[in-house]
Design a protein around this motif. Structure first.
Motif, PDB file in Angstrom:
ATOM      1  N   GLU A  52      45.007  41.274  32.229  1.00 58.99           N
ATOM      2  CA  GLU A  52      44.898  41.350  33.692  1.00 58.99           C
ATOM      3  C   GLU A  52      46.267  41.181  34.345  1.00 58.99           C
ATOM      4  N   LEU A  53      47.052  40.257  33.840  1.00 57.72           N
ATOM      5  CA  LEU A  53      48.405  40.060  34.374  1.00 57.72           C
ATOM      6  C   LEU A  53      49.260  41.307  34.163  1.00 57.72           C
ATOM      7  N   HIS A  55      48.221  44.376  33.803  1.00 60.05           N
ATOM      8  CA  HIS A  55      47.700  45.448  34.646  1.00 60.05           C
ATOM      9  C   HIS A  55      48.114  45.244  36.106  1.00 60.05           C
ATOM     10  N   THR A  56      48.035  44.022  36.575  1.00 66.77           N
ATOM     11  CA  THR A  56      48.360  43.721  37.969  1.00 66.77           C
ATOM     12  C   THR A  56      49.843  43.907  38.260  1.00 66.77           C
ATOM     13  N   PHE A  57      50.700  43.497  37.328  1.00 66.94           N
ATOM     14  CA  PHE A  57      52.142  43.538  37.554  1.00 66.94           C
ATOM     15  C   PHE A  57      52.804  44.749  36.910  1.00 66.94           C
ATOM     16  N   VAL A  80      44.791  33.182  37.530  1.00 66.82           N
ATOM     17  CA  VAL A  80      44.090  34.394  37.074  1.00 66.82           C
ATOM     18  C   VAL A  80      42.948  34.015  36.130  1.00 66.82           C
ATOM     19  N   LYS A  98      36.176  40.077  37.859  1.00 66.13           N
ATOM     20  CA  LYS A  98      37.416  40.780  37.548  1.00 66.13           C
ATOM     21  C   LYS A  98      38.120  41.140  38.851  1.00 66.13           C
ATOM     22  N   PHE A  99      39.401  41.412  38.742  1.00 70.56           N
ATOM     23  CA  PHE A  99      40.165  41.834  39.896  1.00 70.56           C
ATOM     24  C   PHE A  99      39.876  43.298  40.203  1.00 70.56           C
ATOM     25  N   ASP A 103      42.254  43.897  45.272  1.00 67.59           N
ATOM     26  CA  ASP A 103      42.813  42.570  44.969  1.00 67.59           C
ATOM     27  C   ASP A 103      44.251  42.695  44.485  1.00 67.59           C
ATOM     28  N   ARG A 104      44.495  43.648  43.630  1.00 70.36           N
ATOM     29  CA  ARG A 104      45.838  43.834  43.072  1.00 70.36           C
ATOM     30  C   ARG A 104      46.845  44.306  44.109  1.00 70.36           C
ATOM     31  N   ASP A 105      46.378  45.150  45.028  1.00 76.84           N
ATOM     32  CA  ASP A 105      47.272  45.699  46.045  1.00 76.84           C
ATOM     33  C   ASP A 105      47.550  44.708  47.169  1.00 76.84           C
TER      34      ASP A 105
END
Length: 106
Positions: A52-53, A55-57, A80, A98-99, A103-105
């Motif tokens: 997840e980290l 994917h997000t970053f 997270v 899940k994000f 959420d990520r944006d």
């Protein structure tokens, strides 16, 4: 060696919440030396949190941010992880989830 210590701290936080490493890490090493009862779950949850980290970053570059520092990364990982699975000893105001892209944006 620092990566191993950080990984240990993250695994401990997944099982017992955020801790002061100097006071607790040796206790967990002794406790888990022969039997690590949550190993399979921890491997999956740790991998899912790291994924997840990543994917997000992906575009922002985690390694270029303040989160590259171990104390900051520890906090980010715990946040997270808590969102995905729930941190022990911390009350959740929402369900595990899940994000999303929003959420990520955000």
């Amino acid at each position: 060696m620092l990566e191993v210590e950080l990984t240990s701290e993250l695994l401990i936080s997944m099982n017992a919440g955020m801790q002061d490493k100097k006071k607790i890490i040796n206790n967990f090493y002794r406790e888990w030396e022969e039997v690590y009862p949550t190993q399979d779950t921890d491997i999956k949850w740790f991998s899912d949190t790291i994924a997840e980290l990543k994917h997000t970053f992906l575009n922002d570059g985690l390694e270029q941010s303040e989160f590259r520092r171990p104390p900051m990364f520890y906090t980010l990982f715990c946040v997270v992880f808590h969102r995905l699975f729930g941190m022990p000893g911390v009350q959740r105001l929402s369900t595990r989830k899940k994000f999303t892209l929003a959420d990520r944006d955000g």
